[in-house]
Write an enzyme that holds these catalytic residues in place. Structure first.
Site, PDB file in Angstrom:
ATOM      1  N   ARG A 206       1.106  -1.411  -0.145  1.00 19.41           N
ATOM      2  CA  ARG A 206      -0.093   0.173   0.045  1.00 19.41           C
ATOM      3  C   ARG A 206       1.180   0.958   0.310  1.00 19.41           C
ATOM      4  O   ARG A 206       0.463   2.433   0.859  1.00 19.41           O
ATOM      5  CB  ARG A 206      -0.855  -0.256   1.825  1.00 19.41           C
ATOM      6  CG  ARG A 206      -2.252  -1.383   0.306  1.00 19.41           C
ATOM      7  CD  ARG A 206      -2.611  -0.969   0.303  1.00 19.41           C
ATOM      8  NE  ARG A 206      -4.308  -2.064   0.017  1.00 19.41           N
ATOM      9  CZ  ARG A 206      -4.367  -3.268   0.011  1.00 19.41           C
ATOM     10  NH1 ARG A 206      -3.211  -3.513  -1.274  1.00 19.41           N
ATOM     11  NH2 ARG A 206      -4.922  -3.859  -0.118  1.00 19.41           N
TER      12      ARG A 206
ATOM     13  N   SER B 213     -11.211   1.407   3.201  1.00 23.25           N
ATOM     14  CA  SER B 213     -10.460   0.376   4.296  1.00 23.25           C
ATOM     15  C   SER B 213      -9.409   1.919   4.529  1.00 23.25           C
ATOM     16  O   SER B 213      -8.589   2.632   4.063  1.00 23.25           O
ATOM     17  CB  SER B 213      -9.158  -0.080   3.913  1.00 23.25           C
ATOM     18  OG  SER B 213      -9.999  -1.392   3.904  1.00 23.25           O
TER      19      SER B 213
ATOM     20  N   GLU C 203      -4.009   3.944   6.387  1.00 25.76           N
ATOM     21  CA  GLU C 203      -4.217   3.550   5.321  1.00 25.76           C
ATOM     22  C   GLU C 203      -4.597   4.925   4.314  1.00 25.76           C
ATOM     23  O   GLU C 203      -4.353   5.490   3.310  1.00 25.76           O
ATOM     24  CB  GLU C 203      -4.658   2.892   4.205  1.00 25.76           C
ATOM     25  CG  GLU C 203      -4.592   2.192   3.134  1.00 25.76           C
ATOM     26  CD  GLU C 203      -5.549   0.913   2.291  1.00 25.76           C
ATOM     27  OE1 GLU C 203      -5.845   1.271   1.168  1.00 25.76           O
ATOM     28  OE2 GLU C 203      -5.367  -0.204   3.113  1.00 25.76           O
TER      29      GLU C 203
END
Length: 314
Positions: free
Chosen positions: A183, A234, A304
């Site tokens: 990520r 998320s 994130e």
């Protein structure tokens, strides 16, 4: 995906040159984000060509303005106070080219990765079935190394075309030079903006079969993730071995609410705007979740979601 550069001179400089015609002043950013929150951009531009993009970059450089890159707005939380400097919306940098001989797709930064997944499936090209539920652009997917179902963007990249935030000519980079990991990538410094990506897929498959697999991926996401209210996807990175959602759920935080921001009852790693939430509501809920999970599990969850602008101290 966006990157904010603090520390540069503010837009109030008296010597700020006249902006290009496509640059607008004081544009609300809330409608441009999936959270539907956030204040205005001091200056905003949505170029549709590289020439227009370079013009905006030159103007920002001449005026000493900070820059923020905005794609689909699906993975960020913008302060209620908004953002200084120039926000450049890359969503309208469009273009797709399928090369039947090589199985490669050249995709401009503003193209939807979910749309590309469907178009590839319709051709019977495999490799992007997992991306059908990701509400972001190609540029954002590259910068964030977006992924799902055990696959991620950097696995498919062959080349990335980049433009320096100082303008100039686009440059080609190999994926190995961009420091991809879970990520994230080396592009998150914001020194470069993705203008297009060369993606390797596997042509020659049965279109009906690839479409069926793609549709199943989308069905699975919709059955386990909330799509009925605004969110950013998320919120936290998975720390391993447990997922962030598991840790939050087993801390007893499903349904916990601050203002109109709520931890989803369906998937605990989603925070929802239940109607009228502010960015500060969401920020305080993020901090509360981090604190509670750390108390229970001695694990500090890392966001994130990209958090931009000024937020109150908690």
């Amino acid at each position: 995906m966006t990157i904010f550069y603090p520390g540069l001179e503010s837009l109030s400089q008296p010597e700020l040159p006249s902006p290009p015609s496509l640059v607008q002043r004081s544009v609300s950013l809330a409608p441009l984000t999936s959270f539907r929150v956030g204040g205005p951009a001091a200056w905003y531009a949505a170029p549709r060509t590289l020439e227009a993009l370079r013009s905006c970059l030159q103007w920002a450089q001449d005026g000493g303005l900070p820059l923020t890159w905005l794609g689909a707005g699906s993975n960020l939380l913008i302060s209620d106070a908004g953002l200084p400097g120039l926000v450049i919306h890359t969503r309208y940098l469009r273009g797709l080219h399928f090369d039947d001989e090589t199985g490669q797709v050249r995709a401009a930064a503003g193209e939807s990765i979910a749309r590309l997944a469907w178009l590839a499936a319709a051709r019977g090209w495999e490799g992007l079935e997992w991306a059908v539920g990701i509400p972001g652009t190609i540029g954002g997917a590259v910068v964030m190394n977006a992924g799902a179902h055990g696959a991620w963007t950097s696995q498919l990249l062959r080349q990335v075309e980049l433009l320096s935030r100082f303008g100039g000519k686009p440059q080609l980079s190999e994926p190995e030079a961009l420091a991809f990991s879970y990520r994230t990538s080396g592009l998150q410094t914001g020194e470069w903006v993705v203008t297009q990506a060369q993606i390797q897929l596997a042509p020659g498959g049965d279109p009906q079969r690839v479409r069926t697999i793609t549709a199943e991926h989308l069905r699975a996401r919709k059955s386990t993730q909330p799509y009925n209210l605004p969110s950013c996807g998320s919120v936290f990175k998975n720390p391993g071995p447990q997922t962030a959602g598991w840790l939050i759920e087993h801390t007893g935080l499903k349904g916990y609410q601050i203002g109109q921001a709520q931890v989803s009852q369906l998937h605990a790693n989603f925070i929802l705007n239940c109607g009228g939430a502010t960015a500060s509501d969401i920020w305080r809920l993020i901090c509360h979740v981090q604190d509670q999970v750390e108390q229970h599990w001695s694990i500090r969850l890392r966001p994130e979601v990209q958090i931009l602008g000024e937020f109150p101290a908690i």
